[in-house]
Motif scaffolding. Structure first.
Motif, mmCIF file in Angstrom:
data_model
loop_
_atom_site.group_PDB
_atom_site.id
_atom_site.type_symbol
_atom_site.label_atom_id
_atom_site.label_comp_id
_atom_site.label_asym_id
_atom_site.label_seq_id
_atom_site.Cartn_x
_atom_site.Cartn_y
_atom_site.Cartn_z
ATOM 1 N N ALA A 1 -19.126 71.545 79.597
ATOM 2 C CA ALA A 1 -18.755 70.365 80.164
ATOM 3 C C ALA A 1 -18.501 69.180 79.710
ATOM 4 N N GLN A 2 -18.579 69.276 77.696
ATOM 5 C CA GLN A 2 -18.102 68.785 76.864
ATOM 6 C C GLN A 2 -16.586 68.484 76.691
ATOM 7 N N VAL A 3 -15.799 69.997 76.952
ATOM 8 C CA VAL A 3 -14.873 70.070 77.707
ATOM 9 C C VAL A 3 -13.898 69.486 78.225
ATOM 10 N N MET A 4 -14.443 69.787 79.508
ATOM 11 C CA MET A 4 -13.711 69.135 80.940
ATOM 12 C C MET A 4 -13.987 67.869 80.696
ATOM 13 N N VAL B 1 -12.830 69.596 89.365
ATOM 14 C CA VAL B 1 -13.092 68.165 88.232
ATOM 15 C C VAL B 1 -12.569 67.900 87.311
ATOM 16 N N ASN B 2 -11.985 66.545 87.209
ATOM 17 C CA ASN B 2 -10.268 66.018 87.001
ATOM 18 C C ASN B 2 -9.450 66.956 87.272
ATOM 19 N N GLY B 3 -9.200 66.938 88.389
ATOM 20 C CA GLY B 3 -8.116 67.570 88.509
ATOM 21 C C GLY B 3 -8.538 69.285 88.579
ATOM 22 N N THR B 4 -9.314 69.726 87.356
ATOM 23 C CA THR B 4 -9.412 71.572 87.772
ATOM 24 C C THR B 4 -10.066 72.105 88.641
ATOM 25 N N ASP B 5 -9.002 72.848 89.527
ATOM 26 C CA ASP B 5 -10.399 74.170 90.215
ATOM 27 C C ASP B 5 -11.601 74.523 89.376
ATOM 28 N N LEU B 6 -12.224 75.123 89.691
ATOM 29 C CA LEU B 6 -14.059 75.469 88.963
ATOM 30 C C LEU B 6 -13.309 77.031 89.683
ATOM 31 N N ALA B 7 -12.267 76.852 90.747
ATOM 32 C CA ALA B 7 -12.425 78.184 91.129
ATOM 33 C C ALA B 7 -12.201 79.043 89.771
#
Length: 513
Positions: free
Chosen positions: A471-474, A501-507
């Motif tokens: 979570a810290q990295v994201m 999350v901040n533009g990154t697809d969790l998939a």
């Protein structure tokens, strides 16, 4: 037996609020009206004995009338005849002065303190008393309703003779009002209950719990008061029936199978009154409870809470798809002593404010009752009940999606001395969306870096620290207004079902199968 004593002692103030109704402004009609309207209460039986000592009595005088509400005088015995000691219970009758204040209204006033005594055979008696009581109630004979009330009891004490164990309350008070609403037969209701200066002392004479102040407020718009009272009466009848069954069965209510079966039977019998009650509660309401200066002193730990507040409300029940709702929770000043090693990371204050809109309350209520009915069958056929409950949940979700219901997270804050979590944004029901909802949320975790370092320093904290490291990295680095480090997260759920999350697809971060 102890449960029966507590229930009956708790019923003692009923005649304070029971001076409800009459039909004409003369004393005889007041007497007859009160007895007729209070018939369900006065007819209560406990172990085939009347709970109250008789009917309401009214004596006329030159300047009004004296109203005497019956007391309690009965003896509870073991219904199984196994030699359990009997308990004698007595509560004083309550006397009110009644004054006619109009063509169809009476004002009832009393200053008689409360006095109840429970005497277990061969044991010390238990008393519930107040040093002083001031109460008044207004009876509207035309509406057949108790339209106004105010009461205050000072120095209320629950104690056992010869023992230090006792509960004291400096002041208990309450007010209520009913006013005619726009719709015929409906009323706007306002109720407030308060307690100040509560103290609980244990069997060694040590004060274990104190509470500075607590209050409950309720306002309801357009309530069908007669129907609500009738429905509550039916609910109480079910509970009385359940307690009688437990008393006469000779079995412990803690037995899991018996408890499950009893719960299912009670739930089924309550569905009718619940449906009537929901329809009678009107187009909107607000309910709130507050508590300040709570102190709990256990032998090993002391807990302090400066304030707690809970509020909920609803509106627009009669407007299809236009209903609203609100939920608020606040807590502040939580402290523990002695302080645990992680005390700097324990939340000491919290604020939650959620606002809902476009809620079709009528359909939601129907689906919720279906869920309750399904849950009542768990004891008889668990598998079938679980399936029915799942279907009801899906139905409820479908109702909210099709209505486009929306939840706005106005505030969601948990704060500790060294860290904080803040969330805001909205979730929107959308039937065409892949997940049935879309969302746009902003999450901030203050001092996540510090929390990870703290966990890494604990003997068994490495695994938790590793989980938070992702979570810290994201997170996007940020700084709070007071200069502390934070991590920000923009969370989006779109129509196509992507969770970003901040533009990154969790998939894309999930392990490939």
């Amino acid at each position: 037996m102890t449960r029966s004593i507590c229930i009956l002692l708790g019923a003692a103030p009923l005649w304070l609020a029971g001076s409800a109704l009459a039909q004409t402004p003369d004393a005889a009609a007041l007497r007859d009206g009160l007895n007729e309207m209070l018939k369900p209460i006065l007819a209560i039986q406990v172990q085939q004995q009347p709970l109250f000592t008789g009917p309401v009595k009214v004596e006329s005088g030159w300047d009004g009338a004296t109203v005497v509400f019956p007391g309690i005088d009965l003896t509870l015995k073991d219904p199984q005849g196994k030699g359990t000691k009997s308990v004698a219970l007595r509560c004083d009758a309550q006397t009110y002065r009644a004054t006619s204040t109009g063509a169809a209204t009476w004002r009832l006033e009393s200053s008689q303190p409360m006095n109840c005594v429970a005497e277990p055979e061969g044991e010390a008696k238990v008393t519930l008393t107040s040093r002083a009581l001031q109460a008044h109630f207004v009876v509207d004979l035309g509406q057949k309703l108790f339209t106004e009330g105010e009461w205050r009891a000072d120095a209320t004490v629950l104690a056992q003779e010869g023992e230090p164990v006792k509960v004291t309350i400096d002041t208990l008070s309450g007010t209520s009002q009913l006013r005619p609403a726009t719709a015929p037969g409906r009323h706007d209701a306002v109720l407030k209950m308060e307690a100040r200066g509560l103290s609980v002392v244990d069997d060694k004479g040590v004060e274990r719990v104190t509470l500075g102040h607590t209050a409950y407020d309720m306002t309801v718009d357009g309530m069908d008061v007669h129907q609500v009272i009738s429905s509550y009466g039916e609910v109480m009848d079910v509970y009385v029936e359940m307690l009688e069954a437990l008393t006469t069965s000779g079995q412990s209510p803690a037995d899991p199978q018996q408890a499950a079966g009893m719960q299912a039977d009670v739930m089924k019998k309550m569905m009718g009154p619940f449906k009537q009650m929901m329809a009678a509660y009107g187009g909107g309401g607000q309910f709130a409870g507050t508590m300040t200066d709570l102190r709990i002193k256990a032998p090993e730990v002391q807990v302090t809470v400066d304030r707690v507040r809970f509020a909920e409300g609803y509106g627009g029940v009669s407007t299809p798809g236009g209903g609203t709702g609100v939920l608020e929770i606040e807590m502040g000043g939580l402290a523990l002593a002695p302080k645990p090693p992680f005390t700097e990371w324990i939340p000491t204050d919290a604020t939650i404010r959620l606002n809902a809109s476009s809620i079709p309350w009528a359909d939601v209520g129907t689906a919720y009752l279906a869920l309750m009915e399904a849950s009542a069958d768990q004891a008889g056929d668990p598998a079938k009940a679980q399936q029915a409950m799942a279907q009801s949940m899906m139905q409820l979700g479908g109702i909210l999606r099709r209505a486009g219901s929306r939840l706005d997270v106005t505030s969601f804050h948990f704060g500790a001395p060294e860290a904080a979590i803040d969330l805001g944004g909205s979730v929107q029901g959308k039937d065409a969306a892949t997940h049935g909802v879309t969302a746009d949320l902003d999450l901030r975790i203050t001092n996540l870096d510090g929390l990870i370092k703290f966990l890494q320093g604990l003997p068994d904290g490495a695994e938790a620290a590793a989980g938070l490291s992702m979570a810290q990295v994201m997170g996007r680095q940020a700084t709070t207004a007071d200069g502390r480090p934070a991590r920000d997260y923009d969370i989006v759920v779109d129509d196509a079902g992507k969770i970003l999350v901040n533009g990154t697809d969790l998939a894309a971060l999930m392990p490939k199968q």
